[in-house]
Design an enzyme around this catalytic site. Structure first.
Site, PDB file in Angstrom:
ATOM      1  N   ASP A   1       0.816  -1.223   0.000  1.00 50.93           N
ATOM      2  CA  ASP A   1       0.000   0.000   0.000  1.00 50.93           C
ATOM      3  C   ASP A   1       0.851   1.276   0.000  1.00 50.93           C
ATOM      4  O   ASP A   1       0.681   2.161   0.860  1.00 50.93           O
ATOM      5  CB  ASP A   1      -0.903   0.028   1.259  1.00 50.93           C
ATOM      6  CG  ASP A   1      -1.732  -1.228   1.424  1.00 50.93           C
ATOM      7  OD1 ASP A   1      -2.148  -1.809   0.407  1.00 50.93           O
ATOM      8  OD2 ASP A   1      -1.970  -1.630   2.588  1.00 50.93           O
TER       9      ASP A   1
ATOM     10  N   GLU B   1     -11.424   0.300  -3.306  1.00 53.24           N
ATOM     11  CA  GLU B   1     -10.579   0.836  -2.226  1.00 53.24           C
ATOM     12  C   GLU B   1      -9.372   1.528  -2.858  1.00 53.24           C
ATOM     13  O   GLU B   1      -9.276   1.631  -4.083  1.00 53.24           O
ATOM     14  CB  GLU B   1     -10.120  -0.297  -1.292  1.00 53.24           C
ATOM     15  CG  GLU B   1      -9.266  -1.359  -1.967  1.00 53.24           C
ATOM     16  CD  GLU B   1      -8.967  -2.569  -1.080  1.00 53.24           C
ATOM     17  OE1 GLU B   1      -9.479  -2.658   0.058  1.00 53.24           O
ATOM     18  OE2 GLU B   1      -8.220  -3.451  -1.543  1.00 53.24           O
TER      19      GLU B   1
HETATM   20  O1  FUB Z   1      -3.300  -3.552   3.379  1.00 60.27           O
HETATM   21  C1  FUB Z   1      -4.621  -3.768   3.811  1.00 60.27           C
HETATM   22  C2  FUB Z   1      -5.576  -3.421   2.734  1.00 60.27           C
HETATM   23  O2  FUB Z   1      -5.303  -4.188   1.572  1.00 60.27           O
HETATM   24  C3  FUB Z   1      -5.509  -2.001   2.241  1.00 60.27           C
HETATM   25  O3  FUB Z   1      -6.062  -1.075   3.118  1.00 60.27           O
HETATM   26  C4  FUB Z   1      -6.201  -2.161   0.944  1.00 60.27           C
HETATM   27  O4  FUB Z   1      -6.114  -1.076   0.087  1.00 60.27           O
HETATM   28  C5  FUB Z   1      -5.555  -3.412   0.408  1.00 60.27           C
HETATM   29  O5  FUB Z   1      -4.327  -3.148  -0.209  1.00 60.27           O
END
Ligand code: FUB
Length: 340
Positions: free
Chosen positions: A32, A239
């Site tokens: 991320d 996301e």
């Molecule tokens: O790293 C945890 C979660 O996985 C992140 O918040 C999302 O965007 C995905 O990459």
């Protein structure tokens, strides 16, 4: 049980690298990446993945991260420094578990780390921590940002000095529990032919510690001006929001989650609406896809992660970088990191 931050120091990668692009660091697993240039150097704010031994589930509980460490480099391709722990969950009074994708910004010599974590009631909130150094250590505020919820904060500073936070993530990120404006433990998704759940944006107050006004929906439209629908899961927001500006236009990019693309949309305002354009990054090894985009010395870069260093284990990822190129009309050339 979950690893402690001390145990994490001894993690060993379990497989040989299989992708043509190498991880920025191999001592620990990272994911991320939110990359920024501060004072001429690149700083990357990633999640710090650990093997917590939790089976993979749609609620994301296998992503059980407990601290953040910052990476820095003078230029892409140069030596990467992995800094000491910048913020540990034990020093965040309100947080219970799962420190997910962070971001950072700078104002008047202070660095701000924005991070999502579940509170003691297991509801994702977004916190802020400050430091006089871009690499920390950061001191967390005693409570999360009032009115914040869900995951994946991304902070964009506009040319006029206004700061905006984009956030949200469905499934494990809990965005679907906030449709009424209040938290509801029951997941509520729109029907397939209804507009998809919207990512959120809030202007930040001048001290960057709170929201200045209402949280608003970001609209992502198709080329006919109609909102993307819940069933458009090759294109709709899931996301990992990110915003950058190129040639006076605002680019809103994000992960499509269960279809594993990094997609993008372009608009004329930092709060949208944005019109869907296409895919920036095709699926990588591992379930998640998450990125950031930054300019350094006249070139543009895509920071992203994949699970190649762990042999494909979704919660054990590694941050990578590759160049991002625009077409003359401002659209972005699609990257396939599996063959780049
Ligand atoms: O790293 C945890 C979660 O996985 C992140 O918040 C999302 O965007 C995905 O990459």
């Amino acid at each position: 049980c979950q690893s402690t931050s001390t145990e994490v120091q001894t993690e060993e990668p379990v497989a040989e690298e299989t992708s043509p692009i190498s991880p920025l660091v191999t001592e620990i697993y990272t994911a991320d990446p939110s990359a920024h240039v501060f004072n001429g150097k690149i700083y990357v704010y990633p999640s710090h993945d650990i093997d917590a031994g939790i089976p993979e589930k749609d609620d994301g509980s296998h992503f059980a991260m407990r601290d953040y460490r910052v990476m820095s480099m003078d230029s892409v391709g140069g030596k990467v420094k992995l800094h000491d722990v910048a913020l540990d969950i034990k020093d965040v009074p309100w947080a219970g578990r799962q420190m997910w994708a962070p971001d950072a910004t700078e104002k008047d010599g202070t660095y701000y780390l924005f991070f999502p974590a579940k509170d003691k009631q297991d509801v994702f909130r977004i916190g802020v921590a400050t430091s006089s150094s871009p690499t920390g250590p950061f001191k967390a505020q005693p409570t999360p940002i009032e009115g914040s919820y869900s995951i994946d904060p991304a902070v964009f500073k506009d040319d006029n000095g206004d700061y905006y936070m984009y956030f949200g993530g469905i499934w494990g990120g809990q965005l679907q529990r906030w449709s009424s404006g209040e938290y509801n433990e029951k997941d509520e998704y729109p029907a397939d032919d209804q507009p998809a759940l919207s990512p959120k944006v809030a202007k930040l107050s001048s001290d960057l510690m709170s929201f200045d006004g209402e949280v608003k929906d970001i609209q992502i439209l198709d080329k006919d001006g109609k909102p993307l629908l819940a069933k458009d899961n090759e294109k709709r927001f899931f996301e990992a929001a990110w915003v950058h500006k190129y040639n006076g236009k605002y680019y809103f990019s994000y992960s499509t989650g269960d279809t594993h693309n990094i997609a993008y949309a372009i608009g004329d305002s930092p709060v949208g609406p944005f019109t869907y354009q296409g895919v920036i990054l095709k699926p990588v090894l591992g379930w998640t896809n998450h990125h950031s985009i930054v300019e350094k010395d006249g070139k543009w870069y895509l920071f992203f992660h994949d699970s190649s260093l762990s042999g494909g284990k979704t919660p054990l990822r590694s941050v990578k970088v590759t160049e991002l190129k625009y077409n003359p009309d401002g659209t972005i050339q699609t990257i396939d990191a599996m063959v780049a």
